[in-house]
Every structure is written in structure tokens, then in C-alpha cells.
Design a protein around this motif. Sequence first.
Motif, PDB file in Angstrom:
ATOM      1  N   UNK A  28       0.937  -1.338   0.303  1.00  0.00           N
ATOM      2  CA  UNK A  28      -0.116   0.341   0.115  1.00  0.00           C
ATOM      3  C   UNK A  28       0.809   1.689  -0.159  1.00  0.00           C
ATOM      4  N   UNK A  29       1.532   1.629   0.983  1.00  0.00           N
ATOM      5  CA  UNK A  29       3.059   2.071   1.091  1.00  0.00           C
ATOM      6  C   UNK A  29       3.264   2.572  -0.036  1.00  0.00           C
ATOM      7  N   UNK A  30       3.584   1.684  -1.126  1.00  0.00           N
ATOM      8  CA  UNK A  30       4.800   1.603  -2.505  1.00  0.00           C
ATOM      9  C   UNK A  30       4.094   2.039  -3.439  1.00  0.00           C
ATOM     10  N   UNK A  31       2.400   1.360  -3.316  1.00  0.00           N
ATOM     11  CA  UNK A  31       1.648   1.936  -4.582  1.00  0.00           C
ATOM     12  C   UNK A  31       1.447   3.408  -4.575  1.00  0.00           C
ATOM     13  N   UNK A  32       1.697   4.371  -3.139  1.00  0.00           N
ATOM     14  CA  UNK A  32       1.038   5.191  -2.620  1.00  0.00           C
ATOM     15  C   UNK A  32       2.438   6.850  -3.382  1.00  0.00           C
ATOM     16  N   UNK A  33       3.867   5.637  -2.769  1.00  0.00           N
ATOM     17  CA  UNK A  33       4.871   6.665  -3.611  1.00  0.00           C
ATOM     18  C   UNK A  33       4.620   6.403  -4.940  1.00  0.00           C
ATOM     19  N   UNK A  43       2.574   6.960  -6.816  1.00  0.00           N
ATOM     20  CA  UNK A  43       1.419   7.694  -7.496  1.00  0.00           C
ATOM     21  C   UNK A  43       1.787   9.089  -7.335  1.00  0.00           C
ATOM     22  N   UNK A  44       2.595   9.592  -6.135  1.00  0.00           N
ATOM     23  CA  UNK A  44       3.173  10.487  -6.162  1.00  0.00           C
ATOM     24  C   UNK A  44       4.528  10.645  -7.107  1.00  0.00           C
ATOM     25  N   UNK A  45       4.764  10.166  -7.552  1.00  0.00           N
ATOM     26  CA  UNK A  45       6.150   9.688  -8.285  1.00  0.00           C
ATOM     27  C   UNK A  45       6.089  10.472  -9.659  1.00  0.00           C
ATOM     28  N   UNK A  46       4.754   9.559 -10.053  1.00  0.00           N
ATOM     29  CA  UNK A  46       3.856   9.764 -11.198  1.00  0.00           C
ATOM     30  C   UNK A  46       3.108  10.837 -11.421  1.00  0.00           C
ATOM     31  N   UNK A  47       2.677  11.707 -10.308  1.00  0.00           N
ATOM     32  CA  UNK A  47       1.909  13.133 -10.008  1.00  0.00           C
ATOM     33  C   UNK A  47       3.159  14.237 -10.663  1.00  0.00           C
ATOM     34  N   UNK A  48       3.875  14.004  -9.606  1.00  0.00           N
ATOM     35  CA  UNK A  48       5.097  14.841  -9.986  1.00  0.00           C
ATOM     36  C   UNK A  48       5.892  14.921 -11.501  1.00  0.00           C
ATOM     37  N   UNK A  49       5.704  13.988 -12.197  1.00  0.00           N
ATOM     38  CA  UNK A  49       6.623  13.564 -13.184  1.00  0.00           C
ATOM     39  C   UNK A  49       5.748  13.516 -14.323  1.00  0.00           C
ATOM     40  N   UNK A  97      13.288   2.031  -8.802  1.00  0.00           N
ATOM     41  CA  UNK A  97      13.734   0.696  -7.746  1.00  0.00           C
ATOM     42  C   UNK A  97      13.988   0.586  -6.915  1.00  0.00           C
ATOM     43  N   UNK A  98      13.975   0.681  -5.796  1.00  0.00           N
ATOM     44  CA  UNK A  98      14.593   0.848  -4.543  1.00  0.00           C
ATOM     45  C   UNK A  98      14.192   0.784  -3.812  1.00  0.00           C
ATOM     46  N   UNK A  99      12.317   1.309  -3.689  1.00  0.00           N
ATOM     47  CA  UNK A  99      10.924   1.536  -2.738  1.00  0.00           C
ATOM     48  C   UNK A  99      10.334   1.102  -3.330  1.00  0.00           C
ATOM     49  N   UNK A 100      10.133  -0.092  -4.454  1.00  0.00           N
ATOM     50  CA  UNK A 100       8.694  -1.257  -4.128  1.00  0.00           C
ATOM     51  C   UNK A 100       9.025  -2.193  -4.833  1.00  0.00           C
ATOM     52  N   UNK A 101       8.296  -2.978  -4.310  1.00  0.00           N
ATOM     53  CA  UNK A 101       8.995  -4.769  -4.275  1.00  0.00           C
ATOM     54  C   UNK A 101       8.984  -5.163  -5.982  1.00  0.00           C
ATOM     55  N   UNK A 102       9.197  -6.385  -5.660  1.00  0.00           N
ATOM     56  CA  UNK A 102      10.224  -6.778  -7.097  1.00  0.00           C
ATOM     57  C   UNK A 102       8.554  -6.628  -8.072  1.00  0.00           C
ATOM     58  N   UNK A 162       3.505  16.854  -1.280  1.00  0.00           N
ATOM     59  CA  UNK A 162       3.214  15.469  -1.091  1.00  0.00           C
ATOM     60  C   UNK A 162       5.200  14.246  -1.596  1.00  0.00           C
ATOM     61  N   UNK A 163       6.025  14.727  -2.262  1.00  0.00           N
ATOM     62  CA  UNK A 163       7.068  14.584  -2.154  1.00  0.00           C
ATOM     63  C   UNK A 163       8.263  14.054  -0.545  1.00  0.00           C
ATOM     64  N   UNK A 164       7.680  15.383   0.709  1.00  0.00           N
ATOM     65  CA  UNK A 164       8.144  15.950   1.682  1.00  0.00           C
ATOM     66  C   UNK A 164       7.520  14.546   2.554  1.00  0.00           C
ATOM     67  N   UNK A 165       6.730  14.581   2.434  1.00  0.00           N
ATOM     68  CA  UNK A 165       5.770  13.942   3.553  1.00  0.00           C
ATOM     69  C   UNK A 165       5.462  11.724   2.746  1.00  0.00           C
ATOM     70  N   UNK A 166       5.005  12.152   2.031  1.00  0.00           N
ATOM     71  CA  UNK A 166       4.739  10.425   1.582  1.00  0.00           C
ATOM     72  C   UNK A 166       6.439   9.391   0.623  1.00  0.00           C
ATOM     73  N   UNK A 167       6.856  10.332   0.273  1.00  0.00           N
ATOM     74  CA  UNK A 167       7.968   9.416  -0.549  1.00  0.00           C
ATOM     75  C   UNK A 167       9.535   9.460   0.657  1.00  0.00           C
ATOM     76  N   UNK A 168      10.061   8.328   0.885  1.00  0.00           N
ATOM     77  CA  UNK A 168      10.862   8.053   1.960  1.00  0.00           C
ATOM     78  C   UNK A 168      12.024   8.738   1.485  1.00  0.00           C
ATOM     79  N   UNK A 169      12.876   9.423   2.549  1.00  0.00           N
ATOM     80  CA  UNK A 169      14.476   8.908   2.324  1.00  0.00           C
ATOM     81  C   UNK A 169      15.423   8.466   2.389  1.00  0.00           C
TER      82      UNK A 169
END
Length: 482
Positions: free
Chosen positions: A23-28, A30-36, A140-145, A196-203
Motif C-alpha cells: 500500500x505504501x509503495x503504491x502511494x509512493x 502515485x506521488x512520483x507519477x503525479x510529479x512527473x 527501483x529502491x522503494x518498490x517490491x520486485x 507530497x514528496x516531503x511527506x510521502x516519499x521516503x528518504x
Amino acid sequence: MTATSSAPATGASGPGTTQSAPRSALLVVAVLCFGGLTASLTQTMVIPIQGELGRLLHTSEANASWVVTATLVAAAVAMPIAGRLADLYGKQRVLVISALVLVLGSLICALSGSLAPMLAGRLLQGCAMGFVPVGIALLREVTPPRLTATAMAAMSATLGVGGAVGLPLSAWIVQDFSWHTLFWVSTGLAAVVALAVVLLVPHVRDAVPGGFDVVGAVGLAVGLVALLVAVSKGNEWGWTDGRTLGLLVAAVVVLLAWGGYELRTTDPLCDLRTTARRPVLLTNLSAIAIGFGMMAQAIVIPRLLQSPAATGYGLGQSLLETGLWMAPGGVVMMVFSPVSGRLIRVIGARATLMIGGTVLGLGYLFALFLMDAAWQMMIATCITSAGVGIGYAAMPTLILESVPLAEAGSAVGINGLVRSIGTSVSSAAMAAVLTASTLDLGGYALPTEKAFAICFGVGAAAAFAGVLLAAAVPRRRHSSSL
């Protein structure tokens, strides 16, 4: 507060990877795709007002044309630089900075009423395009295979979707509101992305040791600016004009010197030895060809749709109608992202890239023989968009399979750069073809039907050339269970 993680990702290797629940991976994702998507919108958002920019900014048409050129050139320069910064200092940090740069650039444009501030804002909007390759590398780093290929496919597709959706959206805004509203909308969207990147995308703690190659960045920027300005302005200035030839010569000299420097320095901006590896090199060459094919569609089909019916072949559509006929292509591109992800897992990225290029070429062949109605052009756009969506999605996967994790951001950034080169060369080539064969209609020179047919043929040839280059990429074993 920014989420921070240093746990290894499932199926990912290297320091600083992270494991994300589905669930958290899908949220990330979604945020990155919206940003792109938001960053990509800026590439086409001024097209509806391009013919009026001179009047709106109180300058000449020639000067106003830099409003479009500046963003394209800045984006090409920014992508490899953002990728390297992401490798050195962390991808999430660079994503935040890119989003904030987009906010600032959009705000400057929204408040501008003359050329100088508009150019400054558009340059910043172009620099924000570094968001896309960095986002792809982070996925590549924050999603399951099982999600990674589809996530990277969706993120990569935003490069084309943003341009396709941006045209009708911008045309509608310009028709019903002030042209400044375009940039206020962009400012608002960019602010949402930054938050959204600050709050939802992991560093992710993925920074690697090394220093930033300032000399290399300056050299690459100077060489690329000279090259892309010459290519973008060649038709306007003339290909034998001293400015065009001078910039082309300067680009060759500077880029050769830059390449020699990069091979000798300890921490290069771009590891040319890695880039020269056969899988990476051939994938990037294929990206140029497919990028060429993608841009041909974006230039030629709208021009044909808007050509007056009095020519005997023009389809007589308004700007808004043209945007609406083109919009389904953006939807198709996004819809085919999960299809591409599935293909990558089952048959591999190499074969998927070949399928994408083939579909793109077939779309142009369809357009070549069916140019009689707007709905036919819509179908051709959907076919070519499907090919772009499939092909663009496969490129980052092919690149990332062949480079170490520590160079992921830089490698994807370079791939984004070569796509930009392909689109810039395509823009110049299509413009040259369309102006080489014209007819006179009421004192205006318009491209002939033959010129459009040649453009479609050239687009198909470029796409099939991309297929041949992809076929030369060494085969890699894959598993359908991924």
C-alpha cells in the motif's frame, strides 16, 4: 516530516534500499507519477499561446520563440545533472528540490508580463524535468520486485502523457481564462507535488561517496546548449547561417573536450565507460530513434488536423478540437504502462522495447495511408502513443539492468538526455520537411499533403531503426516470476 528508512528492499540490492509495504509503495508510485506528469505538462503548456507570445510579452516573434526553446534545452541539461546529484546526495532530496524549482519557475511565469522574467521562469521549469529520471531510479529502491517494472513503466510514460494531456488542457484554460492562469495552475500543482514528496516519499539512505563534477557539469551544459539551440533554431536561422554553423562547431569541440575530461577525472558527472557498455549504448541509441518518432507525432498530426479544409487535405480543426483529438493518445500511453510492466517481467525489457518501437512504426504507417479524417488521425495517435508508452517504459529497465545501483540516477538521467536529443532533432527535421514543400493559400505558405506523408514515412523509419538497435542489445536472462 520526511520519512526515513535504511532497511534493504525486497529484491533490491545495495546500500540504502528500503522495503515498502504494497500500500505504501503504491502511494509512493502515485506521488512520483503525479510529479512527473506535472513536470512534463510544462513542456507543451505554452503551445496554445505560442503564436501570440510576441504580443503578450511585448517583443518580436523571434524573441518569443525562446520561451519554448529555453524549456526544452534546460530540461535536456538538467536530467543528467539531477541524476548525478541524486546519486551523491540522495534521490528524495533532489526530488524535493526539483519540485520546489518547478514551483518557483511557474510562479515567476505567472507574474511575468515581459520576455526576461518569462524566460527565467521557463528555464527553471525546464530544470525541474530532472524529477522524472530521478523518480524512475528511486522506484527501483522503494518498490517490491513484482511492482518495480510496472512502476517504472508508469513513471517513464509520464514524459509522453504530460505532453499529450497538456495540449487540450492548456487550450481549454487559454480559451476560457487568462493566459496567466496556465502558470497559476502549474504553480499549484507543483506545490502539491513538493508537499507530497516531503511527506510521502521516503528518504532512502542511498547517497554514495564522491564529489560533484562542477567542471563536467559546466562543460556538458555549454556543449548541449550549443547543440540544441543550433538544432532548434536551424530552420529559423538557416542551416548555413553563421550562427547555426558556429554553434554546431562549438558543440562538437566542447563535447569532445568534455568527453576527454570525463574519462580522466576521478568522480565524473557521467561515467562514459559505463555509458559505452553495449547494452547501455545501444539502449540510448534506440532512445534517440524512438524519441525522434514520438516527437514527429506531436508536431505533424496537430499541424495536419489544423490545416484548412480548403487545401483539399487539411482537416480544419480548431486548437481546442485538435487537443481533444490528441488527448486519447495520452490516456492510451498511461493505460499501456502496466501492460509494458507485465511484458518486461514475462519476456524481458529488450523484447518489450522492440515491441514498442514496432507499434510506433505501425502507427505512422497507418497515418501515412489514412489521412482523410480527424478520427483516423486519432486512431493513428493512439497506436503511436501505445508504442511510445511500451518503448519508453522498457528503456529505464534496460539501463538499470546494466549499471550499478550507485550510478542509477546518473544513468537514467543520461537516457532522458538522449531522448531529448531525439525529440529536438525530430522537431528540426519535421519542420524542415514541412517547409520544404508548400502551397500558397491566401498568401500563406502551408505544407503540402506530400510533405505530411514524408513526415509520417520518416517517423516510421526512425521507429523501425529503434527496433533494430534494440535487437542488437545483448540478451539477458529474465524470470516471469518477478
